[in-house]
Enzyme design. Structure first.
Site, mmCIF file in Angstrom:
data_model
loop_
_atom_site.group_PDB
_atom_site.id
_atom_site.type_symbol
_atom_site.label_atom_id
_atom_site.label_comp_id
_atom_site.label_asym_id
_atom_site.label_seq_id
_atom_site.Cartn_x
_atom_site.Cartn_y
_atom_site.Cartn_z
ATOM 1 N N ARG A 1 -11.838 -3.989 -8.001
ATOM 2 C CA ARG A 1 -11.887 -4.689 -6.706
ATOM 3 C C ARG A 1 -13.334 -4.915 -6.283
ATOM 4 N NH1 ARG A 1 -8.247 -1.782 -2.205
ATOM 5 N NH2 ARG A 1 -9.836 -0.169 -2.494
ATOM 6 N N PHE B 1 0.856 -1.186 0.000
ATOM 7 C CA PHE B 1 0.000 0.000 0.000
ATOM 8 C C PHE B 1 0.898 1.243 0.000
ATOM 9 C CE2 PHE B 1 -2.867 3.178 1.729
ATOM 10 C CZ PHE B 1 -4.050 2.887 1.066
ATOM 11 N N ASP C 1 0.617 -4.816 8.846
ATOM 12 C CA ASP C 1 -0.456 -3.859 8.592
ATOM 13 C C ASP C 1 -1.733 -4.671 8.377
ATOM 14 O OD1 ASP C 1 -2.315 -2.085 7.541
ATOM 15 O OD2 ASP C 1 -0.767 -0.850 6.586
ATOM 16 N N TYR D 1 -11.742 2.401 9.355
ATOM 17 C CA TYR D 1 -12.892 2.752 8.494
ATOM 18 C C TYR D 1 -13.215 1.729 7.421
ATOM 19 C CZ TYR D 1 -8.921 4.748 5.858
ATOM 20 O OH TYR D 1 -7.725 4.940 5.222
ATOM 21 N N LYS D 2 -12.475 0.617 7.399
ATOM 22 C CA LYS D 2 -12.742 -0.407 6.375
ATOM 23 C C LYS D 2 -13.736 -1.425 6.944
ATOM 24 C CE LYS D 2 -8.521 0.744 4.000
ATOM 25 N NZ LYS D 2 -7.071 0.625 4.013
HETATM 26 C C1 LIG Z 1 -6.307 1.732 3.994
HETATM 27 C C2 LIG Z 1 -4.899 1.459 4.305
HETATM 28 C C3 LIG Z 1 -4.127 2.403 4.970
HETATM 29 C C4 LIG Z 1 -4.741 3.711 5.327
HETATM 30 O O1 LIG Z 1 -3.894 4.617 5.895
HETATM 31 P P1 LIG Z 1 -4.490 6.012 6.384
HETATM 32 O O2 LIG Z 1 -3.418 6.599 7.169
HETATM 33 O O3 LIG Z 1 -5.754 5.743 7.133
HETATM 34 O O4 LIG Z 1 -4.828 6.822 5.165
HETATM 35 C C5 LIG Z 1 -2.813 2.067 5.283
HETATM 36 N N1 LIG Z 1 -2.294 0.863 4.918
HETATM 37 C C6 LIG Z 1 -3.015 -0.062 4.252
HETATM 38 C C7 LIG Z 1 -2.424 -1.359 3.889
HETATM 39 C C8 LIG Z 1 -4.332 0.223 3.913
HETATM 40 O O5 LIG Z 1 -5.054 -0.679 3.254
#
Ligand SMILES: *Cc1c(COP(=O)(O)O)cnc(C)c1O
Length: 425
Positions: A384, A139, A210, A235-236
């Site tokens: 996705r 990511f 993560d 938030y996911k």
């Molecule tokens: C969604 C996501 C993030 C989000 O990071 P934010 O700091 O909330 O923007 C980080 N790492 C991964 C792997 C994600 O899927």
């Protein structure tokens, strides 16, 4: 008994019809959870991997937090409504969902900031070592933050990126930290947490996971895998609301020694002593930085409370059944229209989403969204489809693939309005 059959034994295409999927939903042991979420009639939401839906209880909880706790209680609510303990309280609940002890998890900041704090802390915990190992195509924020740590740490650090299937061979005695995303955001590939953590430990490296695409989507057991550090998103699949606070985990044995760089007053041993000198709290609170976003954290707690009611074995079974059925339904479309599966077929290597490559992926997804079927697109060519097991229904799979087939057959995606890219895809 369609739902109870093992995920791999799916009927032939001739038997896969609307009635079959209606029957799957009747047998779904998690079906009652859907009623706890706000989902408009006719909406098919396959994007809970990006932004979870609104729990109905969050609406009343927000009213209460805003009118009573903030409106009436004002500053007193830090004590009377325990705002001050929100990070620990929600962290303690989340601990059950990620296989950790209550005092190892805390809710704070964003995933990006938590990555920074813990990656920097890991370098300090493992002195003399110069490498951080991660994967290319991780990511973006994870890669950017690791580079940010490298640039600011004040010592020579090398970021080594190797594909996840080769990663264990590249961990060596110079590796301070291995940092990987458990379920990949694009492909939906799930890595073997225990095996990779062990490979890191065998070389004396620390392991950070993560969990952004894992928490609330698949069973996670950080303690069993002996993970050192972890971060994750609110938030996911946790349905905490847009921009919800994130969380972090530090294994018990590292808490005492851990030093993090963002030494704000919320991480102080005694914040309200108002001392000029920083003294880190002794527990996981030392990872906090500044004031908790109380409203956002309160919304997240509602999502976490729902997730705490879930049997994760059932959740995994449904999730795999959803993805397995979707892959099966998509087979003829792959042949006819050139979709290419980008997610592992092997169930143990799959999170709770399925992705396809298609050169016209953006326009195709826009055409689907136009029909109230919401997935998303990740550049350069990934469509996705996320299957949040608490509210996605089996019939949604059938309806999505029917709609997609029509869009492809009629080339509806080829309209100019589906090709203009918005800022957020
Ligand atoms: C969604 C996501 C993030 C989000 O990071 P934010 O700091 O909330 O923007 C980080 N790492 C991964 C792997 C994600 O899927």
């Amino acid at each position: 008994m369609p739902f109870n059959s093992t995920p791999l034994s799916i009927p032939t295409h001739a038997e896969l019809n609307e009635a079959y999927f209606v029957e799957c939903d009747k047998q779904d042991s998690l079906a009652s959870f859907r009623g706890q979420f706000e989902l408009a009639d006719g909406l098919i939401y396959l994007n809970g991997n990006s932004l979870g839906v609104l729990p109905t209880a969050a609406k009343t909880r927000m009213q209460e937090v805003i009118s009573t706790e903030w409106g009436t209680g004002l500053i007193r609510s830090w004590n009377t409504h325990s705002w001050i303990n929100l990070p620990q309280r929600i962290g303690g609940k989340l601990a059950k969902i990620v296989g950790a002890k209550e005092h190892e998890v805390i809710v704070c900041d964003s995933t990006s900031i938590n990555l920074f704090k813990l990656a920097a802390a890991a370098i300090k915990l493992n002195p003399g070592r110069t490498k951080i190992v991660t994967e290319p195509g991780n990511f973006p924020t994870d890669l950017y933050i690791l580079n940010g740590v490298k640039n600011f740490i004040g010592q020579q650090i090398e970021i080594v990126t190797v594909p996840s299937h080769e990663i264990t061979q590249h961990i060596d005695s110079d590796t301070a930290l291995v940092c990987l995303t458990h379920v990949h955001y694009k492909s939906g590939t799930m890595l073997d947490m225990a095996a990779i953590t062990k490979a890191a430990h065998d070389q004396g490296a620390l392991m950070m996971w993560d969990l952004s695409h894992s928490t609330g989507a698949v069973p996670v057991d950080l303690n069993k895998a002996h993970a050192d550090l972890a971060v994750g998103c609110g938030y996911k699949y946790l349905n905490g609301g847009p921009g919800a606070p994130a969380f972090l985990y530090v294994a018990e044995q590292h808490i005492e020694k851990l030093q993090q760089p963002l030494t704000g007053w919320f991480g102080h041993a005694n914040a309200f002593a108002m001392s000029d000198d920083y003294e880190a709290a002794s527990g996981i609170e030392k990872t906090l930085c500044g004031t908790t976003p109380v409203i956002a954290a309160s919304a997240l707690e509602v999502g976490v409370d729902i997730m705490c009611q879930v049997d994760f074995a059932q959740l995994r079974e449904k999730s795999l059944s959803l993805s397995e059925h979707f892959i099966k339904l998509m087979e003829p479309l792959c042949e006819k229209y050139g979709f290419e599966l980008a997610t592992p077929l092997e169930p143990s290597q799959r999170g709770s989403q399925v992705s396809y490559k298609h050169s016209e992926g953006y326009a195709i997804m826009q055409a689907l969204i136009h029909q109230n079927i919401i997935g998303d697109f990740r550049a350069p060519e990934i469509l996705r489809f996320g299957f949040a097991p608490l509210y996605v229904q089996f019939i949604d799979l059938w309806n999505t693939v029917q709609a997609l087939d029509t869009i492809m057959r009629n080339e509806t995606w080829n309209r100019p309005e589906f090709k203009t890219r918005s800022k957020v895809t």
